[in-house]
Design an enzyme around this catalytic site. Structure first.
Site, PDB file in Angstrom:
ATOM      1  N   SER A 123       0.823  -1.205   0.000  1.00  0.00           N
ATOM      2  CA  SER A 123       0.000   0.000   0.000  1.00  0.00           C
ATOM      3  C   SER A 123       0.858   1.256   0.000  1.00  0.00           C
ATOM      4  CB  SER A 123      -0.929   0.002   1.210  1.00  0.00           C
ATOM      5  OG  SER A 123      -0.174  -0.027   2.391  1.00  0.00           O
ATOM      6  N   HIS A 144      -2.412  -2.586  -6.169  1.00  0.00           N
ATOM      7  CA  HIS A 144      -2.871  -2.348  -4.805  1.00  0.00           C
ATOM      8  C   HIS A 144      -4.395  -2.473  -4.718  1.00  0.00           C
ATOM      9  CE1 HIS A 144      -3.484   0.621  -1.266  1.00  0.00           C
ATOM     10  NE2 HIS A 144      -3.415  -0.611  -0.840  1.00  0.00           N
ATOM     11  N   GLU A 156      -5.242   0.228  -7.485  1.00  0.00           N
ATOM     12  CA  GLU A 156      -4.212   1.163  -7.960  1.00  0.00           C
ATOM     13  C   GLU A 156      -3.145   0.329  -8.683  1.00  0.00           C
ATOM     14  OE1 GLU A 156      -4.245   4.734  -4.596  1.00  0.00           O
ATOM     15  OE2 GLU A 156      -3.046   2.965  -4.183  1.00  0.00           O
ATOM     16  N   ASN A 195      -3.785   6.622  -0.152  1.00  0.00           N
ATOM     17  CA  ASN A 195      -3.132   6.852   1.145  1.00  0.00           C
ATOM     18  C   ASN A 195      -2.428   8.206   1.201  1.00  0.00           C
ATOM     19  OD1 ASN A 195      -3.944   4.633   2.539  1.00  0.00           O
ATOM     20  ND2 ASN A 195      -2.270   3.345   1.813  1.00  0.00           N
TER      21      ASN A 195
END
Ligand SMILES: C/C=C/C(=O)SCCNC(=O)CCNC(=O)[C@H](O)C(C)(C)COP(=O)(O)OP(=O)(O)OC[C@H]1O[C@@H](n2cnc3c(N)ncnc32)[C@H](O)[C@@H]1OP(=O)(O)O
Length: 664
Positions: A123, A144, A156, A195
């Site tokens: 991540s 991801h 992702e 994130n």
């Protein structure tokens, strides 16, 4: 390697994410080798897949046979060589520690087939660094998934420095074949997209509290009920695990610098092992307390601006460094974090100019690096916003005939049918304020368009026509009664446009049709539903009532007794029952709905527009006053007598032909 060459996917790591990815791959028809370091772990992962597939079948999301077939495709391994035998794609999902991952790759390269492509489900760790320990950095990228993979749409797909375009395309195709939405991350930058937005947001929330500018309740109330995000910032930290966010932040701090210095408040929680829900206590107490009880009225505009300013700066950082473009960022954050709108759109709506000012003021007051506005943010502010002043965020979304672009609707005119599709499948096509605004505009346009002779309504995807009002964005109204009254009126009026349209309106219902979604369908003239559809007015279960015309329109269609039953029980009904109740005109097999609904809409579009118009008007006028209805009927009858359409209809009847009505 081409996508059609991929047959076997090997998943290394059978933990939460690993078994979830294995399940998704098996459901997509791939043979799956699931591997972990001992029998117990790999068996646990396998059992979880079996349990989850069973749940999907129980909820009718897949057939029982499909679940069995998917499970049959999964083989469990402990021996790495056996697990990698025949692998076309290797998905590594081992713990998020660079050293562990590198060790795994050292071994993987010894056993993996030469042509296999490697992806890592990290991540935040560096894709480039990991790729360099393998013998195929050009056939290595990040993939991801979000937790839980079986439910979350976003993947992702991250390019490392050496990743080839072919590899990225292959993995994007693989994600799509698994029913996911891939978003490309062009550069291997810490936190990638989602994130990179969420973690600094959590950090800033903590800094606001640390500096004494607001308390946790105020920050969370603002995040949830003012900004409309799915959770409060601290609630989110507790949910994700404070340690998880903290470690990502430490990594960002190390790679990207001081702007990502973790707030001590987070560090203290990690130190005390109060990590959030998983330990029973974090910012909220889940064991001895009531968990995250967030007040809806502790909203603070200063907190909102500060959080939005930091989010805007991160968004700008991603665009300015060519990590991703604005539409991909908004899409990723909506899908991956459940935001009602992406960060760029939220920031544009607030006004980038004022957010830059907020950052400048904070930078001056505190001297902190995280408040230094990026060059790109300043440029975007000068040009009127991330999307150059187009606050609707429509950009290149949707392509409606008649010149309008929509963000949350697809509108198209074909064969005289204006088709309006609510396009929020990831949120069950729920109805937000934006959906209402766009619906009102689309209906007006279609109504004014002489080329359009019937309107067809549907929802994107195969899960829902619409699961009703978007409760999350409704909650963003902050429990303000005046706002709620206006929202109710807005829904009533928007759906009223459909009812009042002179053109016949058909609702094609597939999947859930609940609450405000059912009220929308109620405003159509006819409803056609797939067998799997479930309909109902669950508002009372939420302590609400149907506020978009449901108390009035439903009774007209099903009678007062049934309307009271449906609303007061708040039960869900299958399509057949709703046909028995006269709500649904026709029930068709799931895979025939689109075709049959279009056929019906085209049939109605071929009808005589003037006679249709007066028919609708007479029926509506007669609701409250039978005499008035009869009067409109008589006037309508008189009007049509002098139309070309009447001549056309009678001539076609005499000559046994098909009439071509023109509305003249
Ligand atoms: C004036 C009008 C008022 C109203 O309309 S009030 C709202 C009335 N509607 C409802 O009460 C329906 C609420 N939704 C549900 O009961 C369930 O959902 C479903 C039966 C539709 C589906 O259940 P399942 O298959 O278990 O899926 P899932 O995980 O619950 O939903 C998938 C994602 O969709 C979001 N969602 C569903 N309905 C709504 C909604 N009405 N408002 C906001 N979000 C909604 C969920 O939260 C979740 O999202 P995530 O994946 O991020 O957890």
């Amino acid at each position: 390697m081409q996508l059609e060459d991929v047959q076997r996917v090997t998943v290394l790591g059978a933990g939460n994410m690993g078994h979830g990815i294995a399940e998704v791959a098996a459901l997509a028809g791939y043979d799956v080798s699931l591997r972990d370091i001992n029998d117990e772990l790999v068996q646990k992962g396998y059992d979880q897949i079996e349990w989850s597939l069973g749940k999907l079948a129980e909820k009718d999301r897949i057939g029982g046979d499909e679940a069995d077939a998917a499970l049959d495709r999964v083989e469990a391994f402990v021996d790495l060589g056996d697990a990698l035998d025949g692998a076309d794609v290797v998905v590594e999902v081992v713990p998020e520690k660079m050293a562990i991952k590198k060790d795994v790759y050292d071994e993987v390269v010894e056993h993996a087939p030469d042509e296999a492509v490697f992806v890592t489900n990290t991540s935040s760790l560096s894709i480039t660094e990991l790729s360099e320990v393998t013998d195929r950095p050009e056939r290595f990228c990040g993939m991801h998934f979000f937790n839980p993979p079986v439910r979350m749409d976003l993947v992702e797909v991250i390019s490392g420095k050496h990743t080839s375009e072919d590899t990225l395309e292959l993995i994007e195709g693989l994600a799509e074949s698994m029913g996911k939405t891939p978003v490309r991350v062009r550069k291997d930058s810490p936190g990638f997209i989602v994130n990179r937005i969420l973690v600094p947001l959590m950090n800033e929330a903590a800094w606001i509290v640390e500096s004494g500018d607001a308390d946790i309740e105020t920050v969370d109330s603002t995040t949830k009920f003012d900004m409309g995000l799915p959770m409060g910032s601290f609630e989110l930290a507790d949910q994700v695990g404070i340690d998880v966010g903290y470690h990502v932040l430490e990594y960002m701090h190390e790679v990207l610098g001081d702007a990502y210095r973790p707030c001590p408040l987070l560090g203290e929680k990690v130190e005390a092992e109060d990590l959030g829900k998983k330990t029973g206590k974090g910012f909220y107490d889940y064991e001895d307390g009531d968990g995250a009880q967030i007040p809806s009225d502790a909203i603070d505009t200063g907190v909102r601006r500060r959080l939005l300013a930091v989010m805007a700066n991160e968004t700008a950082g991603l665009i300015g460094n060519d990590v991703a473009d604005v539409d991909d960022i908004d899409e990723a954050v909506k899908l991956g974090a459940g935001f009602p709108d992406g960060p760029a759109k939220l920031a544009d709506a607030e006004g980038l100019d004022s957010l830059v000012e907020t950052l400048d003021t904070l930078a001056e007051e505190t001297g902190e690096a995280r408040y230094e506005a990026t060059d790109y943010l300043r440029e975007a502010a000068e040009s009127g916003g991330f999307r150059g002043g187009d606050a609707s965020g429509a950009g290149d979304a949707g392509d409606a005939e008649g010149g309008a672009d929509y963000e949350v609707l697809n509108v198209a005119v074909d064969e005289r049918v204006g088709h309006v599709e609510i396009d929020r499948p990831h949120r069950m096509n729920t109805i937000s304020g934006e959906v209402l605004d766009e619906l009102a505009d689309a209906i007006d346009r279609l109504d004014d368009d002489d080329e359009v002779r019937a309107i067809l309504l549907s929802g994107a995807g195969d899960r829902a026509f619409s699961a009703g009002a978007d409760v999350q964005s409704m909650a963003a109204g902050g429990a303000d009664p005046i706002h709620a009254v206006e929202l109710s009126r807005q829904g009533q009026q928007t759906f009223g446009k459909l009812e009042e349209s002179d053109k016949p309106v058909v609702a094609a219902i597939d999947g859930y049709c609940l609450g405000g979604g059912m009220e929308l369908a109620t405003a159509a003239d006819m409803r056609i539903a797939s067998e799997r559809s479930e309909l109902g007015q669950p508002e009372l279960d939420l302590g609400l009532l149907p506020g978009w015309g449901g108390t009035q329109r439903l009774a007209r269609i099903v009678g007062e007794g049934r309307a009271k039953e449906i609303i007061l029980t708040a039960d869900r009904y299958d399509a057949e029952t709703m046909a028995d109740y006269d709500f649904v005109n026709e029930v068709v097999p799931d895979d025939e709905l689109d075709e049959r609904a279009r056929e019906l809409a085209e049939q109605l579009a071929g009808g005589p527009p003037i006679a249709q118009k007066y028919t609708k008007r007479a029926i509506h006028a007669g609701r409250t006053d039978n005499e008035a209805g009869l009067e409109v009927e008589a006037m309508g009858f008189g009007h049509v007598m002098n139309t070309d359409d009447l001549m056309e209809g009678v001539t076609a009847f005499m000559g046994d032909g098909e009439p071509e009505f023109e509305g003249k």
